[in-house]
Enzyme design. Structure first.
Site, mmCIF file in Angstrom:
data_model
loop_
_atom_site.group_PDB
_atom_site.id
_atom_site.type_symbol
_atom_site.label_atom_id
_atom_site.label_comp_id
_atom_site.label_asym_id
_atom_site.label_seq_id
_atom_site.Cartn_x
_atom_site.Cartn_y
_atom_site.Cartn_z
ATOM 1 N N SER A 146 0.828 -1.204 0.000
ATOM 2 C CA SER A 146 0.000 0.000 0.000
ATOM 3 C C SER A 146 0.865 1.258 0.000
ATOM 4 C CB SER A 146 -0.962 -0.035 1.187
ATOM 5 O OG SER A 146 -1.922 0.991 1.083
ATOM 6 N N ASP A 302 -2.207 6.389 -3.876
ATOM 7 C CA ASP A 302 -1.054 5.674 -3.332
ATOM 8 C C ASP A 302 -0.579 4.609 -4.326
ATOM 9 O OD1 ASP A 302 -3.063 3.800 -3.019
ATOM 10 O OD2 ASP A 302 -2.511 3.244 -0.992
ATOM 11 N N ASP A 304 -0.695 1.397 -4.794
ATOM 12 C CA ASP A 304 -1.593 0.381 -5.341
ATOM 13 C C ASP A 304 -2.964 0.939 -5.677
ATOM 14 O OD1 ASP A 304 -2.135 0.615 -2.550
ATOM 15 O OD2 ASP A 304 -3.127 -1.327 -2.555
ATOM 16 N N ASP A 306 -5.495 2.271 -4.139
ATOM 17 C CA ASP A 306 -6.736 2.040 -3.403
ATOM 18 C C ASP A 306 -7.080 3.222 -2.496
ATOM 19 O OD1 ASP A 306 -4.796 1.558 -1.467
ATOM 20 O OD2 ASP A 306 -5.735 -0.258 -0.690
#
Length: 571
Positions: A146, A302, A304, A306
């Protein structure tokens, strides 16, 4: 076996490549790092696992990846054959070793005759959630840490609904993972070209982009104002560029600008101290470009993709970085107002948020006769509720969010989705621009209508064995001697989500109808609330503060007072 013996076991193994052998030898020069790498196994919990890259049982490496996947494979071996054959979708982000980890997972599954569907290149976490549903896979694996710093990577497991595994399944999976005693001995398929490993990509992208069209509420507005809205977008060296850019173009936004230095995937995140849209410093490059181009809105996702952060232009021309709670409030109000104006706001509409998120969205939902449903921290609990609503028809899902910059608009994904949020926030900005206003103006309107709410999260990092003991000590101390006040304001309700009991200041207790979780929450006489929980993925204890004031200044003063009270707990 002692951790020193485990270290020697790794040193004597013939399965380590030359680089890892050199890294192991180097640990001999730092006793503290050596112990930290081997004193325990990397924790695998309900949120998967996350850790620093390197050799050792307490590190992210191909062997701990194999161990986790071996546990998943053993879990799948207990399922019916047809269920098992539905296989596993696997995606990865831009971090070091992510492609290698994804293929190690696929090879481990293949050794159990379990098929996998591996993305050809990096993809956002929400697309992995979508892919599980789209491919009718039994589960999914996302290789990501993340928004953690560059030295981290991680491993998350998704259920067949596309959400992160709910507690019951996650607990069962965790037991299988822990039953794998020696990660060095996990068998993997030698040939990654096996027919059990299918490479996927463009077809899933196209299906996702077709579904995301439904995120736009007012297509005419976007068609009209999308030519004029100036939007700066940075994926912070992560996965957001491809789908984010395509989604913006598809919707009709023509004046978006990518931050060029951060549009290319970079596992070292070389232009930012932390690739976290919660951090104001992550907007440094976006603000420079925004000021140069006179942008209406700045958005960052961010690595990834999400989580999403945003900065809005204030009357003085400077940019203010919004909190996750403020973004949530802006999106909720727009969604509910738009559906109210269109006459299609369902009578059983529901908005979902975590128990540590702001109460401002609750006030907004109430104004639209919409139910606000609180769930535990973790988007899997929002996904569970969406699934429940689809099955029993009790509510219509309108929006879900967490204060930590996670939002979901349409449930074709069952995790937070920054690509969806990127589209809708751009639409809200277009809505205000048409009125010669900014998103900053829109936020002020919300405050004037519902009160000045302000929140703050304090994360205290306590690493290693000593840190874990300190976190446990803090929480046990609060349970053994429950606080009666914070900053001289009396506590009127104490909620212990581990004991699943809520107790008021008269001593009356009522059960909490949620799964057990290590969280304490206090509601005070002036409507302030405070919550405390250990992080599920990092060596941190988190403190949350939510206040309400008659003015922005009063709310800010309250935050300062309660933050001081919280700091005393950790000293």
């Amino acid at each position: 076996m002692s951790w020193e013996q485990v270290y020697e076991q790794w040193m004597n193994s013939d399965k380590l490549d030359e680089k890892m052998q050199e890294e192991l030898k180097a640990l001999n020069e730092n006793a503290e790092l050596k112990q930290d790498a081997f004193y325990t196994s990397l924790e695998f919990g309900t949120a998967g696992m996350r850790g620093i890259l390197g050799p050792g049982t307490n590190r992210m490496n191909i062997f701990t990846i194999r161990q986790a996947t071996e546990g998943l494979a053993r879990f799948m071996d207990t399922q019916e054959e047809e269920t098992k054959k539905r296989g596993v979708a696997i995606a990865y982000d831009s971090r070091h070793m992510s492609p290698e980890f994804s293929m190690e997972a696929a090879r481990t599954l293949a050794a159990h005759d379990i098929p996998s569907y591996v993305f050809e290149s990096l993809r956002p976490t929400p697309e992995l959630s979508f892919a599980v549903r789209h491919l009718n896979a039994f589960t999914g694996i996302m290789i990501t840490a993340s928004h953690n710093p560059a030295e981290y990577n991680g491993y998350k497991v998704y259920g067949e609904d596309g959400g992160q595994m709910p507690p019951e399944d996650a607990d069962a999976l965790t037991e299988f993972v822990r039953s794998v005693e020696n990660p060095l001995e996990v068998e993997v398929l030698a040939d990654e070209n096996s027919e059990l490993i299918t490479i996927i990509g463009e077809e899933v992208d196209a299906a996702y982009l077709e579904e995301i069209k439904a995120v736009t509420i007012d297509h005419e507005l976007v068609k009209e104002m999308g030519k004029n809205l100036k939007l700066v977008y940075t994926p912070l060296h992560g996965t957001g560029t491809m789908l984010g850019e395509k989604a913006l173009k598809q919707a009709g936004f023509e004046q978006y600008m990518l931050v060029p230095e951060q549009a290319v995937a970079d596992p070292d995140f070389s232009t930012v101290k932390s690739p976290n849209p919660e951090e104001h410093s992550a907007f440094e490059y976006a603000i420079k470009l925004g000021e140069k181009e006179g942008a209406d809105l700045l958005i960052a996702t961010d690595p990834d993709a999400d989580r999403l952060g945003a900065a809005v232009r204030m009357p003085n021309g400077e940019y203010q970085v919004l909190t996750g709670n403020q973004i949530g409030a802006i999106l909720i109000r727009y969604i509910l107002e738009a559906h109210k104006q269109a006459g299609d706001l369902p009578g059983n509409a529901a908005v979902l948020k975590s128990i540590v998120s702001s109460e401002l969205p609750t006030a907004i939902a109430k104004a639209y006769n919409t139910e606000m449903v609180d769930v535990l921290t973790g988007f899997k609990f929002i996904a569970e509720k969406i699934q429940q609503y689809e099955e029993d028809g009790s509510h219509t899902f309108m929006f879900g969010f967490e204060e930590s910059y996670g939002y979901l608009i349409k449930p074709f994904v069952r995790d937070k989705d920054a690509i969806q949020a990127l589209l809708l926030l751009a639409e809200v900005a277009a809505y205000y621009k048409k009125q010669d206003k900014t998103l900053y103006d829109g936020l002020q309107e919300i405050f004037e209508e519902h009160g000045y709410f302000a929140e703050k999260t304090i994360s205290v990092t306590l690493s290693g064995a000593e840190g874990a003991a300190k976190i446990k000590e803090i929480l046990e101390g609060l349970r053994n001697q429950a606080p009666t006040e914070f900053a001289d304001v009396p506590v009127v309700l104490t909620e212990d989500y581990l004991a699943q009991q809520a107790t008021d200041n008269k001593g009356t207790s009522t059960p909490i109808d949620m799964p057990s979780s290590n969280v304490l929450k206090y509601t005070l006489e002036d409507e302030t609330w405070l919550a405390i929980r250990p992080s599920g993925t990092e060596p941190k204890i988190k403190f949350y503060i939510g206040v309400k004031g008659a003015s922005e200044e009063e709310a800010a003063d309250k935050l300062v007072a309660f933050e001081k009270a919280i700091r005393q707990i950790t000293e």
